[in-house]
Design a protein around this motif. Structure first.
Motif, PDB file in Angstrom:
ATOM      1  N   ALA A  67       0.822  -1.215   0.000  1.00 17.85           N
ATOM      2  CA  ALA A  67       0.000   0.000   0.000  1.00 17.85           C
ATOM      3  C   ALA A  67       0.853   1.262   0.000  1.00 17.85           C
ATOM      4  N   LEU A  68       2.170   1.091  -0.094  1.00 21.61           N
ATOM      5  CA  LEU A  68       3.065   2.245  -0.014  1.00 21.61           C
ATOM      6  C   LEU A  68       3.914   2.311  -1.279  1.00 21.61           C
ATOM      7  N   ASN A  69       4.452   3.477  -1.558  1.00 19.06           N
ATOM      8  CA  ASN A  69       5.348   3.548  -2.714  1.00 19.06           C
ATOM      9  C   ASN A  69       6.773   3.165  -2.295  1.00 19.06           C
ATOM     10  N   ASP A  70       7.705   3.197  -3.252  1.00 21.88           N
ATOM     11  CA  ASP A  70       9.035   2.659  -2.977  1.00 21.88           C
ATOM     12  C   ASP A  70       9.762   3.368  -1.841  1.00 21.88           C
ATOM     13  N   ASN A  71       9.563   4.671  -1.752  1.00 21.98           N
ATOM     14  CA  ASN A  71      10.284   5.370  -0.679  1.00 21.98           C
ATOM     15  C   ASN A  71       9.411   5.615   0.560  1.00 21.98           C
ATOM     16  N   TYR A  72       8.240   5.036   0.534  1.00 22.88           N
ATOM     17  CA  TYR A  72       7.340   5.073   1.694  1.00 22.88           C
ATOM     18  C   TYR A  72       6.857   6.485   2.049  1.00 22.88           C
ATOM     19  N   GLU A  73       7.023   7.424   1.101  1.00 20.94           N
ATOM     20  CA  GLU A  73       6.502   8.766   1.340  1.00 20.94           C
ATOM     21  C   GLU A  73       4.992   8.746   1.104  1.00 20.94           C
ATOM     22  N   LEU A  74       4.262   9.427   1.954  1.00 26.33           N
ATOM     23  CA  LEU A  74       2.806   9.443   1.776  1.00 26.33           C
ATOM     24  C   LEU A  74       2.310  10.875   1.614  1.00 26.33           C
ATOM     25  N   PRO A  75       1.293  11.076   0.775  1.00 26.48           N
ATOM     26  CA  PRO A  75       0.708  12.408   0.677  1.00 26.48           C
ATOM     27  C   PRO A  75      -0.044  12.757   1.959  1.00 26.48           C
ATOM     28  N   LYS A  76      -0.442  14.025   2.075  1.00 27.34           N
ATOM     29  CA  LYS A  76      -1.087  14.452   3.327  1.00 27.34           C
ATOM     30  C   LYS A  76      -2.505  13.931   3.486  1.00 27.34           C
ATOM     31  N   TYR A  77      -3.144  13.677   2.341  1.00 27.12           N
ATOM     32  CA  TYR A  77      -4.546  13.256   2.385  1.00 27.12           C
ATOM     33  C   TYR A  77      -4.702  11.788   2.028  1.00 27.12           C
ATOM     34  N   ALA A  78      -5.732  11.184   2.567  1.00 27.16           N
ATOM     35  CA  ALA A  78      -6.120   9.845   2.107  1.00 27.16           C
ATOM     36  C   ALA A  78      -7.636   9.819   2.051  1.00 27.16           C
ATOM     37  N   GLY A  79      -8.162   8.991   1.159  1.00 28.19           N
ATOM     38  CA  GLY A  79      -9.593   8.738   1.154  1.00 28.19           C
ATOM     39  C   GLY A  79      -9.828   7.396   1.827  1.00 28.19           C
ATOM     40  N   LEU A  80     -10.814   7.329   2.678  1.00 30.33           N
ATOM     41  CA  LEU A  80     -11.106   6.060   3.344  1.00 30.33           C
ATOM     42  C   LEU A  80     -12.536   5.634   3.043  1.00 30.33           C
ATOM     43  N   ILE A  81     -12.717   4.353   2.850  1.00 35.83           N
ATOM     44  CA  ILE A  81     -14.062   3.801   2.717  1.00 35.83           C
ATOM     45  C   ILE A  81     -14.216   2.733   3.787  1.00 35.83           C
TER      46      ILE A  81
END
Ligand code: FES
Length: 229
Positions: A67-81
């Motif tokens: 669920a993460l990209n290669d460098n494990y950086e995440l954007p500030k927002y996520a959508g959750l269901i």
């Protein structure tokens, strides 16, 4: 509890093993029962299913490398269901043993929050053992290596992890009434229509009928697992 779409801000994240523990602050309060799960979707197509644990106003997930990209950086927002699924069946008796695999740690902690009495955790991973202890500081629950688990000491046993993690225990103990399993292995749509998470001849789907099942509910599938080589 009906599923909802909502957005959330990342509050903090800590790298742990092959994933990250990520805490979100949702825009609105979100209710869920232990064992229910969420679809988390980030911009750039990163997405994954994960179990939540509530810490004050935050919802905390463990996100594995898928669920993460290669460098494990995440954007500030996520959508959750979510919440998705029915969660865990209630425990039988008061002596609860929880065998937990890395990526499922939050489900194990959410379970503790609704159980009155002591929970004994068993994990095969030292780092997670340490984390379980830190998160549960001040209570009387215990964390031990998986090898120290003794079936006869517990009235209810939860085995929470991938199907590969669960299978050896099914082969060892069979379809005992007091064992509950929970897994998100094979969950693809999460909504009950793709059929990828069906448990053999039982026809039960991990995503909408589970993801927690007492083994007595899925005996036919347990038999298939026990007899496969
Ligand atoms: S994941 Fe599609 S039916 Fe369960």
């Amino acid at each position: 509890m009906t599923s909802k779409y909502f957005s959330a801000f990342i509050n903090s994240s800590i790298k742990l093993e092959k994933g990250k523990v990520v805490s979100f602050i949702p825009k609105k309060a979100v209710e869920f029962d232990p064992g229910q799960f969420f679809l988390i979707s980030f911009p750039k197509n990163l997405r994954g299913f994960s179990f939540p644990w509530r810490v004050k106003k935050s919802i905390v997930f463990y996100l594995n490398s898928e669920a993460l990209n290669d460098n494990y950086e995440l954007p500030k927002y996520a959508g959750l269901i979510g919440p998705l699924g029915k969660g865990f069946p209630k425990p039988l008796g008061k002596r609860i043993g929880v065998l937990v695999e890395d990526a499922y740690i939050m489900a194990a902690l959410a379970l503790r929050d609704v159980i009155k009495g002591k929970v004994a955790y068993f994990t095969g991973n030292e780092d997670l053992g340490l984390m379980l202890q830190l998160l549960k500081e001040g209570d009387n629950n215990t964390v031990s290596p998986l090898e120290e688990f003794k079936f006869s000491e517990f009235s209810s046993i939860y085995i929470i992890g991938s199907i590969d993690f669960i299978k050896p225990f099914l082969k060892r103990y069979g379809a005992k009434e007091n064992i509950t399993i929970a897994s998100l292995s094979k969950v693809s749509c999460g909504l009950g229509f793709c059929g990828s998470c069906i448990l053999g001849k039982t026809g039960k789907r991990l995503c909408v009928d589970g993801p927690g099942f007492r083994l007595s509910e899925i005996k036919e599938w347990v038999k298939e697992v026990v007899h496969e080589s």
